[in-house]
Design an enzyme around this catalytic site. Structure first.
Site, PDB file in Angstrom:
ATOM      1  N   HIS A 139       0.945  -0.976   0.056  1.00  0.00           N
ATOM      2  CA  HIS A 139       0.215   0.115   0.195  1.00  0.00           C
ATOM      3  C   HIS A 139       0.860   1.193   0.029  1.00  0.00           C
ATOM      4  CE1 HIS A 139      -3.626   2.270   1.374  1.00  0.00           C
ATOM      5  NE2 HIS A 139      -2.747   3.296   1.867  1.00  0.00           N
ATOM      6  N   GLU A 140       1.697   1.325   0.806  1.00  0.00           N
ATOM      7  CA  GLU A 140       2.625   2.509   1.024  1.00  0.00           C
ATOM      8  C   GLU A 140       3.575   2.755  -0.372  1.00  0.00           C
ATOM      9  OE1 GLU A 140       1.672   4.639   3.131  1.00  0.00           O
ATOM     10  OE2 GLU A 140       0.447   3.455   4.494  1.00  0.00           O
ATOM     11  N   HIS A 148       1.856   4.696  -2.761  1.00  0.00           N
ATOM     12  CA  HIS A 148       1.821   6.137  -2.515  1.00  0.00           C
ATOM     13  C   HIS A 148       3.288   6.834  -3.015  1.00  0.00           C
ATOM     14  CE1 HIS A 148      -1.842   7.166  -0.404  1.00  0.00           C
ATOM     15  NE2 HIS A 148      -1.563   5.878   0.376  1.00  0.00           N
ATOM     16  N   GLU A 188      -4.686   7.797  -2.697  1.00  0.00           N
ATOM     17  CA  GLU A 188      -5.325   6.388  -2.118  1.00  0.00           C
ATOM     18  C   GLU A 188      -5.391   5.512  -3.328  1.00  0.00           C
ATOM     19  OE1 GLU A 188      -5.445   5.148   0.934  1.00  0.00           O
ATOM     20  OE2 GLU A 188      -4.254   6.636   1.363  1.00  0.00           O
TER      21      GLU A 188
END
Length: 486
Positions: free
Chosen positions: A255-256, A259, A285
């Site tokens: 997820h990170e 980003h 997101e």
């Protein structure tokens, strides 16, 4: 004397440096700073905010913008002037002292939240939250033309979106998701994978290496709340968190990574300008959720995860990994939620924070409202503040208006993924081999390179050919319910 656009660019470069230094200081606060450093760190961040705000709203910036608007500029410079003018007009409405007070309150609020959460005591956080809500209302009051204070706050995270539009989209999720959750949650519980932290750490390192994470320009650390910070095009900081007996750390790391990749793949010609950032939190997101949901939770990629865990000394099958990562079980904790129930957590937070900001809910009544909403949407009882109203960091940092982006990001990620597979073909074979190169390049071309040149809905339209749409996400979660377990 330099041309107005050159003078403007020089100031924007300086301000971009200050922004990135502030992000570095904030990263340190959340990963490396000793706890006693909190009060001084809050003052340091307030000083950086004050200097940046004063330098940005200075009269000469307005003069350069006015002069540059009438000049013969290239396409990038025209967008720099357009977006900077928009930011300048908004920033000029905010008194410098209010901006500094908010920065100080945000840093201090982080420490207060950490303590209250550790002690499971909302009463210790309540005065801080009262102050933050009041500061957010004062900030919202700086802007005219919005239907509510909450609408004004939304513009910092997703320019152009309104409370009414979000309510419309979230209404679709409210209607469609609970029956699917009930159906999926009634299935037998999956086998629990008791993965030790050491194996998780090794697997995270292995998976991120496959994605292109190189220690020469990346840091991967641990924090209580996983996050990503951009300190430069070649300096990306991401974090995850580890607990024995789970796989959340792998999903959080992916997820990170999403980003950070967005920040890294902004077009080089936008560097050190107003445009050198993600266009909105919903698009940001969408990038993290694309890697978490459509790569990390895909049946094809489960074999890669299983291999990394096996290499780390925890033998496991692809089927068991996939089942564990896609099982639907309502949970109290947002960051641990499965991809089907996750948007319902966001619907709840959106409704609560909107009521707080617009004055329909008091801070004193927030824990009860939280517990009631959890029972209504997720069918769960909240046993403690730490597992309920204190679980998220956002309100400690005055991030009111941020939460909707999490669910909107899920929807946009699904919409992008459908288009990506239509353009490139199904990704199953490549993902089974751990090959994500074409995914990275497609995202660079369709989303990342634009930086802030396109806003949320325009970038979705440009990439997918249509506006914001919940249908692809609902199709995705319906398909994942029937996906083979590897």
């Amino acid at each position: 004397m330099p041309a107005p656009i050159d003078a403007l660019r020089a100031r924007l470069a300086e301000l971009n440096d200050l922004r990135l230094v502030g992000q570095l200081v904030g990263w340190d606060q959340r990963t490396m700073m000793p706890p006693a450093g909190g009060p001084e760190r809050a003052e340091q961040l307030a000083t950086l905010q004050r200097i940046g705000h004063e330098r940005f709203i200075a009269d000469e910036v307005g003069e350069w913008l006015a002069a540059a608007a009438g000049a013969d500029l290239n396409e990038v410079d025209r967008d720099i002037v357009r977006v900077t003018q928009r930011d300048y007009d908004r920033a000029r409405r905010v008194p410098t002292e209010l901006a500094a007070e908010m920065a100080q309150a945000s840093a201090a609020g982080q420490d207060a939240w950490e303590l209250a959460r550790a002690e499971d005591d909302f009463a210790k956080f309540a005065p801080v939250l009262e102050r933050n809500v009041e500061l957010s209302r004062r900030y919202a009051a700086c802007f005219d033309g919005f239907a509510s204070p909450y609408d004004a706050l939304l513009q910092d995270y997703d320019l152009g979106l309104t409370t009414a539009r979000i309510q419309e989209v979230f209404g679709e999720l409210r209607a469609a998701l609970p029956p699917l959750v009930a159906e999926r949650a009634s299935l037998p519980a999956p086998k629990r994978l008791e993965v030790p932290v050491a194996a998780q750490q090794a697997a995270v390192t292995g998976v991120l290496a496959r994605f292109g994470v190189d220690p020469a320009s990346w840091r991967v650390d641990v924090s209580s709340h996983p996050f990503s910070t951009n300190v430069g095009l070649r300096d990306s900081r991401i974090t995850t968190r580890y607990e024995d007996g789970q796989l959340e750390s792998l999903l959080a790391a992916m997820h990170e990574f999403g980003h950070a990749l967005y920040d890294r793949q902004t077009a080089p010609e936008l560097a050190r300008t107003t445009l050198a950032d993600g266009t909105s939190m919903s698009i940001h997101e969408s990038q993290s959720k694309l890697w978490e949901n459509h790569v990390g939770r895909s049946p094809a990629f489960s074999g890669v995860l299983a291999q990394e865990l096996t290499n780390a000394g925890f033998p496991v099958s692809a089927g068991d990994v996939h089942t564990a990562l896609t099982a639907v079980r309502p949970t109290l904790i947002r960051v641990s939620a499965d991809e089907v129930t996750y948007p319902l957590h966001i619907v709840m937070r959106f409704e609560l924070e909107r009521a707080l900001v617009d004055g329909d809910l008091s801070v004193a009544d927030l824990p009860t409202a939280w517990n009631d909403a959890t029972r209504d949407l997720l069918g769960l009882e909240v046993p403690s503040d730490a597992d309920g109203v204190l679980q998220d960091v956002h309100w400690s940092g005055l991030a009111f208006g941020y939460f909707p982006s999490y669910a909107l990001g899920c929807l946009i990620a699904a919409q992008l993924w459908e288009t990506l597979e239509a353009d490139l073909g199904a990704r199953d074979e490549a993902l089974a081999a751990g090959d994500v190169a074409e995914i990275r390049e497609w995202l660079r071309d369709k989303v990342h390179r634009h930086g802030r040149r396109l806003d949320t809905v325009p970038i979705v339209e440009a990439a997918t050919g249509r506006g914001l749409d919940a249908a692809p996400f609902l199709r995705h979660v319906a398909r994942s319910a029937a996906a083979p377990a590897g």
